[in-house]
Design a protein around this motif. Sequence first.
Motif, PDB file in Angstrom:
ATOM      1  N   PHE A  13       0.814  -1.216   0.000  1.00  0.00           N
ATOM      2  CA  PHE A  13       0.000   0.000   0.000  1.00  0.00           C
ATOM      3  C   PHE A  13       0.850   1.270   0.000  1.00  0.00           C
ATOM      4  CE2 PHE A  13      -2.572  -3.310   2.110  1.00  0.00           C
ATOM      5  CZ  PHE A  13      -3.654  -3.319   1.244  1.00  0.00           C
ATOM      6  N   GLY A  14       2.161   1.107  -0.179  1.00  0.00           N
ATOM      7  CA  GLY A  14       3.033   2.278  -0.200  1.00  0.00           C
ATOM      8  C   GLY A  14       3.133   2.970   1.138  1.00  0.00           C
ATOM      9  N   VAL A  15       2.995   2.202   2.217  1.00  0.00           N
ATOM     10  CA  VAL A  15       3.049   2.752   3.571  1.00  0.00           C
ATOM     11  C   VAL A  15       4.501   2.745   4.041  1.00  0.00           C
ATOM     12  CG1 VAL A  15       2.381   2.385   5.984  1.00  0.00           C
ATOM     13  CG2 VAL A  15       0.699   2.061   4.156  1.00  0.00           C
ATOM     14  N   VAL A  16       5.032   3.909   4.412  1.00  0.00           N
ATOM     15  CA  VAL A  16       6.429   3.985   4.850  1.00  0.00           C
ATOM     16  C   VAL A  16       6.558   3.763   6.348  1.00  0.00           C
ATOM     17  CG1 VAL A  16       7.071   5.491   2.959  1.00  0.00           C
ATOM     18  CG2 VAL A  16       6.326   6.497   5.117  1.00  0.00           C
ATOM     19  N   GLY A  17       5.458   3.781   7.067  1.00  0.00           N
ATOM     20  CA  GLY A  17       5.470   3.544   8.506  1.00  0.00           C
ATOM     21  C   GLY A  17       4.134   3.937   9.108  1.00  0.00           C
ATOM     22  N   PRO A  18       3.833   3.421  10.303  1.00  0.00           N
ATOM     23  CA  PRO A  18       2.560   3.758  10.937  1.00  0.00           C
ATOM     24  C   PRO A  18       2.609   5.160  11.559  1.00  0.00           C
ATOM     25  CG  PRO A  18       3.855   2.327  12.366  1.00  0.00           C
ATOM     26  CD  PRO A  18       4.641   2.473  11.098  1.00  0.00           C
ATOM     27  N   PRO A  19       1.429   5.778  11.764  1.00  0.00           N
ATOM     28  CA  PRO A  19       0.100   5.266  11.427  1.00  0.00           C
ATOM     29  C   PRO A  19      -0.256   5.549   9.968  1.00  0.00           C
ATOM     30  CG  PRO A  19      -0.116   7.371  12.536  1.00  0.00           C
ATOM     31  CD  PRO A  19       1.359   7.058  12.506  1.00  0.00           C
ATOM     32  N   ALA A  20      -1.048   4.646   9.405  1.00  0.00           N
ATOM     33  CA  ALA A  20      -1.572   4.830   8.050  1.00  0.00           C
ATOM     34  C   ALA A  20      -2.919   4.123   7.978  1.00  0.00           C
ATOM     35  CB  ALA A  20      -0.616   4.260   7.011  1.00  0.00           C
ATOM     36  N   LEU A  21      -3.865   4.758   7.319  1.00  0.00           N
ATOM     37  CA  LEU A  21      -5.220   4.209   7.196  1.00  0.00           C
ATOM     38  C   LEU A  21      -5.552   4.027   5.715  1.00  0.00           C
ATOM     39  CD1 LEU A  21      -6.984   6.543   9.799  1.00  0.00           C
ATOM     40  CD2 LEU A  21      -6.170   4.214  10.178  1.00  0.00           C
ATOM     41  N   ILE A  22      -5.964   2.799   5.360  1.00  0.00           N
ATOM     42  CA  ILE A  22      -6.303   2.457   3.975  1.00  0.00           C
ATOM     43  C   ILE A  22      -7.803   2.153   3.918  1.00  0.00           C
ATOM     44  CG2 ILE A  22      -5.670   1.023   2.004  1.00  0.00           C
ATOM     45  CD1 ILE A  22      -3.300   2.481   3.300  1.00  0.00           C
ATOM     46  N   PHE A  23      -8.467   2.597   2.845  1.00  0.00           N
ATOM     47  CA  PHE A  23      -9.920   2.444   2.748  1.00  0.00           C
ATOM     48  C   PHE A  23     -10.330   1.702   1.472  1.00  0.00           C
ATOM     49  CE2 PHE A  23      -9.206   6.060   5.487  1.00  0.00           C
ATOM     50  CZ  PHE A  23     -10.207   5.973   6.443  1.00  0.00           C
ATOM     51  N   TRP A  24     -11.415   0.919   1.579  1.00  0.00           N
ATOM     52  CA  TRP A  24     -12.082   0.279   0.440  1.00  0.00           C
ATOM     53  C   TRP A  24     -13.568   0.613   0.507  1.00  0.00           C
ATOM     54  CZ3 TRP A  24      -8.189  -1.962   3.202  1.00  0.00           C
ATOM     55  CH2 TRP A  24      -7.126  -2.552   2.516  1.00  0.00           C
ATOM     56  N   ASP A  25     -14.206   0.715  -0.668  1.00  0.00           N
ATOM     57  CA  ASP A  25     -15.659   0.894  -0.651  1.00  0.00           C
ATOM     58  C   ASP A  25     -16.334  -0.465  -0.476  1.00  0.00           C
ATOM     59  OD1 ASP A  25     -15.653  -0.412  -3.116  1.00  0.00           O
ATOM     60  OD2 ASP A  25     -15.852   1.435  -4.283  1.00  0.00           O
ATOM     61  N   LYS A  26     -17.663  -0.480  -0.449  1.00  0.00           N
ATOM     62  CA  LYS A  26     -18.370  -1.730  -0.163  1.00  0.00           C
ATOM     63  C   LYS A  26     -18.274  -2.732  -1.313  1.00  0.00           C
ATOM     64  CE  LYS A  26     -22.844   0.183  -1.611  1.00  0.00           C
ATOM     65  NZ  LYS A  26     -24.233   0.484  -1.172  1.00  0.00           N
ATOM     66  N   ASN A  27     -17.752  -2.284  -2.469  1.00  0.00           N
ATOM     67  CA  ASN A  27     -17.527  -3.203  -3.592  1.00  0.00           C
ATOM     68  C   ASN A  27     -16.093  -3.705  -3.651  1.00  0.00           C
ATOM     69  OD1 ASN A  27     -20.214  -2.930  -4.579  1.00  0.00           O
ATOM     70  ND2 ASN A  27     -19.650  -0.947  -5.466  1.00  0.00           N
ATOM     71  N   SER A  28     -15.360  -3.505  -2.560  1.00  0.00           N
ATOM     72  CA  SER A  28     -13.975  -3.981  -2.412  1.00  0.00           C
ATOM     73  C   SER A  28     -12.992  -3.251  -3.315  1.00  0.00           C
ATOM     74  CB  SER A  28     -13.882  -5.495  -2.662  1.00  0.00           C
ATOM     75  OG  SER A  28     -14.731  -6.198  -1.783  1.00  0.00           O
ATOM     76  N   ASN A  29     -13.320  -2.016  -3.712  1.00  0.00           N
ATOM     77  CA  ASN A  29     -12.394  -1.193  -4.500  1.00  0.00           C
ATOM     78  C   ASN A  29     -11.625  -0.266  -3.565  1.00  0.00           C
ATOM     79  OD1 ASN A  29     -13.356  -2.175  -7.065  1.00  0.00           O
ATOM     80  ND2 ASN A  29     -15.189  -0.922  -6.733  1.00  0.00           N
ATOM     81  N   GLU A  30     -10.298  -0.281  -3.658  1.00  0.00           N
ATOM     82  CA  GLU A  30      -9.499   0.588  -2.789  1.00  0.00           C
ATOM     83  C   GLU A  30      -9.674   2.047  -3.203  1.00  0.00           C
ATOM     84  OE1 GLU A  30      -4.869   1.534  -1.538  1.00  0.00           O
ATOM     85  OE2 GLU A  30      -5.315  -0.283  -2.686  1.00  0.00           O
ATOM     86  N   ILE A  31      -9.940   2.922  -2.216  1.00  0.00           N
ATOM     87  CA  ILE A  31     -10.097   4.354  -2.467  1.00  0.00           C
ATOM     88  C   ILE A  31      -8.793   5.041  -2.057  1.00  0.00           C
ATOM     89  CG2 ILE A  31     -11.539   6.387  -2.075  1.00  0.00           C
ATOM     90  CD1 ILE A  31     -12.990   4.001  -3.317  1.00  0.00           C
ATOM     91  N   LYS A  32      -7.872   5.176  -3.009  1.00  0.00           N
ATOM     92  CA  LYS A  32      -6.534   5.661  -2.694  1.00  0.00           C
ATOM     93  C   LYS A  32      -6.541   7.123  -2.254  1.00  0.00           C
ATOM     94  CE  LYS A  32      -3.999   2.357  -5.519  1.00  0.00           C
ATOM     95  NZ  LYS A  32      -2.967   2.156  -6.560  1.00  0.00           N
TER      96      LYS A  32
END
Length: 585
Positions: free
Chosen positions: A545-564
């Motif tokens: 997810f391109g996370v370099v370190g915490p904290p980081a929050l990643i989201f998906w919609d209800k159709n399992s599509n990542e909302i970058k």
Amino acid sequence: MKKLLLLFLCSFYAFAIEQSFLEPEEAFKTSFEKKEDKLVFNLKLGKDIYLYDDKLKFFISKPQKIDIREDLIIPKAKAYEVWQIHTHDLNIEIPYDLLKQRANSDKVEVQIDFQGCSKKGLCYAPMSKTASVDLSSLETVKDNIQKIEKSAVALDNGAENQNETDIIASSLKEGNVLLVLATFFGFGLLLSLTPCVFPMIPILSSIIVKAGDSGKLTASKGFFLSLVYVLSMAVAYTIAGVLAGLFGANLQVALQNPYVLVAFAAIFIALAFSMFGYFKLELPQSLQNRINKTTDGREKQGVVGIAIMGFLSALIVGPCVAPPLAGALVYIGQTGDALLGGAALFVMSLGMGAPLLLIGLGAGKYMPKPGGWMDSITKIFGIIMLGVAIWMLDRVLDPTVIMYLWALLLIATAIYLKVYTHILVKLITTVIMIYGVLLFVGAVSQATNPLNPLEKFTSAKTGVMISEELNWNLVTSNKEIDAAVNASNKPVMLDFQASWCVACKELEEITFKDPRVIEKLKGFTLLRADVTKNSDEDKLMQKRFGVVGPPALIFWDKNSNEIKASQIVGYKNPEQFLEIVNKHF
């Protein structure tokens, strides 16, 4: 004659059945498609053909065999009798970044093994397909296409589909160098107000107080000592950042293990007892003798010690991830431009250290002359150093134990200050003693937040129940993340956190306990990835997810599509968090 006819009919029937089965190449039509940033494996199943899920395997076969199935997104299998099978065509994406990271080579061979059957009663032999990929030749094409796509997105949508990190990374690529550096200095000034920098204030102050013990401490000398500390801190941040951007090896994160933290806490405890006058910390005599051969030997000893403390403080005391830092690391990782990326990190670190320079300047100007007052100030800074040690141990020890340690420190501080008769000191002493007792009571009641020691009692009075807290589902691999996202019929939020992450604690104690945030997140499936140990699986999840370190929050919609565009890096207060989430959900 009848026997011959029966034999003929049976043979004809067997032959007819045999002819109704598809050949392997028809039952499993495969192809590889090389795109700009990934290799796609296409598998088209013939009529009445199904594929066993446990026989579907993905490997890097050259230069060495490495299983990569868990790092890929595989469609969910369905139950068929006692097996899990696939009955639909598959299109599996294999990112080039994953291949390069796992194989550590530009020349890679990918192998896919699979086996399936016909519902008519025939099972095919195991099959294998391979594809060779030259990542060195694809790298430039990939980067150019990404630049074009990002430019188009920015023009058409006003960068609405980019998160903060992407926008900052883009500004590094396209902005004026001097303007970029000035902007990053401003980012550093803002970061200096975060809890990550606060522990460095007593560390530097105690160093200056110690320097004042030996004689005159002018404003220029105080500023010089602070400058040495800040420059060493900036160098450490820059080196760690460039390494993280180029190789994905975050030196700061690597040092956040219990052994290092306990050792560093022990150093602060030793410094505190040195300030109490129990012993004197000095360089080894042999090293002192070498340095003292010069006329300014004593000065050099102090400068070297301060430089070492500034370097280590940056790496161990305050490893905070914020959008500016993440943006610079993403830029370095994507472009390989360590010069501009490193320069941005360096000036950002100087911005973070600017308040520390003011402390050095002020301490040098207003520091009391050596004597009784100086002795008392030194001891007070010894107490503060013990507080820094407890703050560091908070990342390692149980929260209740930390509550006890804070309680004992405050009670001991109040007892020590009792020797002073000034009315203001007496008032401060009383407040410290009361708060220390409250912390002790809170620890006995199993409270965990030093800022709210009576949380167990107040929650019972106000009727706040445990059921109002957020319900997190722990995930430990990309496979578990995909399974949870695909199984959810609601939007999904994934939280990357670690026990040593200061901003993570802020999110947990402030943002995620806000009633408005809790109400909003009731409509989400909540996942949590604890990357405290920084294991290989932790690195793979963050890399994806391109996370370099915490904290980081990643989201998906209800159709399992990542909302970058909704991805959040670093601490956000409840209002900022809701503003971002409400844009997309």
